[in-house]
Design an enzyme around this catalytic site. Structure first.
Site, short mmCIF file in Angstrom:
data_model
loop_
_atom_site.label_atom_id
_atom_site.label_comp_id
_atom_site.label_asym_id
_atom_site.label_seq_id
_atom_site.Cartn_x
_atom_site.Cartn_y
_atom_site.Cartn_z
N THR A 1 0.82 -1.22 0.00
CA THR A 1 0.00 0.00 0.00
C THR A 1 0.85 1.27 0.00
OG1 THR A 1 -1.43 1.32 1.48
CG2 THR A 1 -0.13 -0.37 2.52
N TYR B 1 -1.42 0.14 10.42
CA TYR B 1 -1.65 -0.54 9.13
C TYR B 1 -0.45 -0.37 8.21
CZ TYR B 1 -3.70 -1.21 4.42
OH TYR B 1 -3.94 -1.60 3.12
N1 LIG Z 1 -8.43 -1.73 -2.75
C1 LIG Z 1 -7.45 -0.87 -2.62
O1 LIG Z 1 -7.54 0.26 -3.08
C2 LIG Z 1 -6.16 -1.26 -1.91
C3 LIG Z 1 -5.18 -0.27 -1.72
C4 LIG Z 1 -3.98 -0.61 -1.09
C5 LIG Z 1 -3.77 -1.92 -0.69
N2 LIG Z 1 -4.74 -2.85 -0.86
C6 LIG Z 1 -4.46 -4.21 -0.40
O2 LIG Z 1 -4.98 -5.12 -1.37
C7 LIG Z 1 -5.44 -6.30 -0.72
C8 LIG Z 1 -6.86 -6.59 -1.15
O3 LIG Z 1 -7.67 -5.48 -0.85
P1 LIG Z 1 -9.22 -5.46 -1.24
O4 LIG Z 1 -9.55 -4.05 -1.55
O5 LIG Z 1 -9.52 -6.51 -2.23
O6 LIG Z 1 -9.86 -5.79 0.19
P2 LIG Z 1 -11.02 -6.82 0.58
O7 LIG Z 1 -11.34 -6.55 2.01
O8 LIG Z 1 -12.14 -6.74 -0.40
O9 LIG Z 1 -10.32 -8.23 0.43
C9 LIG Z 1 -9.57 -8.83 1.46
C10 LIG Z 1 -10.12 -10.24 1.68
O10 LIG Z 1 -9.32 -10.87 2.70
C11 LIG Z 1 -10.18 -11.61 3.55
N3 LIG Z 1 -9.50 -11.73 4.85
C12 LIG Z 1 -9.27 -10.77 5.76
N4 LIG Z 1 -8.61 -11.25 6.81
C13 LIG Z 1 -8.40 -12.57 6.56
C14 LIG Z 1 -7.77 -13.63 7.29
N5 LIG Z 1 -7.22 -13.41 8.49
N6 LIG Z 1 -7.74 -14.85 6.74
C15 LIG Z 1 -8.31 -15.09 5.52
N7 LIG Z 1 -8.93 -14.14 4.80
C16 LIG Z 1 -8.97 -12.89 5.32
C17 LIG Z 1 -11.47 -10.80 3.63
O11 LIG Z 1 -12.58 -11.59 3.99
C18 LIG Z 1 -11.58 -10.26 2.19
O12 LIG Z 1 -12.34 -11.11 1.39
C19 LIG Z 1 -5.26 -6.07 0.77
O13 LIG Z 1 -4.05 -6.68 1.15
C20 LIG Z 1 -5.15 -4.57 0.91
O14 LIG Z 1 -4.38 -4.19 2.03
C21 LIG Z 1 -5.93 -2.54 -1.46
#
Ligand SMILES: NC(=O)c1ccc[n+]([C@@H]2O[C@H](COP(=O)([O-])OP(=O)(O)OC[C@H]3O[C@@H](n4cnc5c(N)ncnc54)[C@H](O)[C@@H]3O)[C@@H](O)[C@H]2O)c1
Length: 331
Positions: free
Chosen positions: A124, A169
């Site tokens: 991130t 975070y």
């Molecule tokens: N969407 C963005 O703009 C963005 C920006 C920066 C970083 N990220 C990173 O990208 C990744 C995905 O983000 P996203 O937007 O798809 O989020 P999201 O919350 O939609 O997806 C994350 C998934 O992980 C699952 N999860 C959480 N904790 C868990 C655990 N302990 N064990 C198993 N499953 C677990 C959740 O149920 C969820 O389905 C993350 O690592 C996030 O930090 C996303």
């Protein structure tokens, strides 16, 4: 290029994970999804995927067990996206944030690394923490903008991650990123990924949150002056990049990329409100919010022969169509 055909996607029922799963299945990959479904909306994503792909392999499990799972599973690559995703929640429960993001990523990275399996990780922009807030800014009518060298270029991989506060975070994701790279994987510092299958809320996924709120007639609160700027990357462009990284994983061992829409795809909160015809309320700034963040995507563009293709206008329109449909289905 390596022949990758079988992949594990942790967080595969989440926003980015479920979109990548669909994309890769469409290309003939065998996909296994690991998710504990803790995110609101992930259960809906999973049910819809199960309907579309009855043979999809699903592990409803927690990252706590990821080391054992990765040690046994027959896969060529791991896309590691499962995470505690919100800065706000990392302040409320830093121990949980550490367990999921730092320890969970260590488990995935070390188990995969010991078998020579590449991990492609979702990091991130928060790894830069308050360093970003030291950049001089200029105030424009609807947005803040960088002054000086970074104006129009944005933050690159070499920008400092040290010396400043990061938010819990930011720290846990940086630890995860470092383990992944240490064990031979690839890290992506995502700024703001948006699009279909995203269930954003006030804590994370602001573009999706704004559109959902608009469709449901729920008022929006902006924390700060609303001139905060981010670069948006539509999920379709994001999954194309992620597939390329998997295919080139050997060559890209240990690399880190800044991944977003770049300066051409920046928007401020106020500008999005105007686009969606939303009249927001305002509240105090949230801790550690970055006033301006946009990615310098030169490295990813050059090394992966990739560039964003979906404009913000087009992406928001596609996302709005999906949200209108899903809200009707959920009623
Ligand atoms: N969407 C963005 O703009 C963005 C920006 C920066 C970083 N990220 C990173 O990208 C990744 C995905 O983000 P996203 O937007 O798809 O989020 P999201 O919350 O939609 O997806 C994350 C998934 O992980 C699952 N999860 C959480 N904790 C868990 C655990 N302990 N064990 C198993 N499953 C677990 C959740 O149920 C969820 O389905 C993350 O690592 C996030 O930090 C996303």
């Amino acid at each position: 290029m390596i022949a990758i055909k079988k992949v594990l996607i942790t967080g595969g029922a989440g926003f980015i994970g479920s979109n990548l799963a669909r994309h890769l299945i469409g290309k003939g990959y065998q996909v296994t999804v690991l998710d504990n479904l803790q995110r609101k909306g992930s259960e809906i994503n999973l049910k819809r995927m199960q309907k579309e792909f009855p043979k999809l392999a699903i592990l409803k499990d927690d990252l706590d067990n990821a080391d054992k799972i990765v040690q046994k599973l027959d896969v060529d690559a791991v896309y590691h996206f499962a995470a505690q995703v919100a800065v706000t929640k990392s302040y409320e429960n830093p121990a949980d944030d550490f367990r999921i993001n730092a320890q969970g990523s260590f488990k995935v990275a070390s188990a995969a690394g010991s078998r020579g399996i590449p991990v492609i990780y979702a990091s991130t922009n928060k790894v830069y923490g308050d360093n970003v807030n030291d950049i001089e800014l200029q105030e424009l009518p609807t947005r803040w903008e960088f002054k000086g060298d970074l104006k129009g270029r944005g933050i690159s991989e070499s920008f400092s991650i040290d010396s400043k506060k990061h938010t819990p975070y930011g720290v846990s994701k940086l630890v995860g990123e470092m383990y992944v790279r240490e064990f031979g994987g690839i890290a992506n510092r995502f700024s703001c990924i948006y699009g279909e299958n995203q269930f954003g809320d006030a804590d994370q996924g602001w573009v999706s949150h704004f559109v959902f709120s608009k469709v449901r007639g729920i008022p929006i609160t902006i924390y700060g002056d609303g001139k905060q700027v981010r670069d948006l990357l539509h999920i379709q462009d994001n999954v194309r990049l992620l597939e390329q990284e998997g295919l080139n994983a050997k060559k890209l061992k240990g690399e880190v990329f800044c991944v977003g829409g770049g300066h051409d795809n920046t928007i401020s909160l106020l500008e999005l409100c105007k686009m969606l015809d939303i009249k927001p309320k305002f509240a105090d700034w949230r801790p550690a919010d970055q006033k301006v963040y946009y990615s310098d995507i030169t490295k990813a563009s050059k090394m992966l022969n990739w560039k964003p293709e979906v404009s913000v206008k087009e992406g928001i329109s596609r996302m709005s169509a999906w949200i209108n449909k899903i809200v009707k289905e959920m009623e």
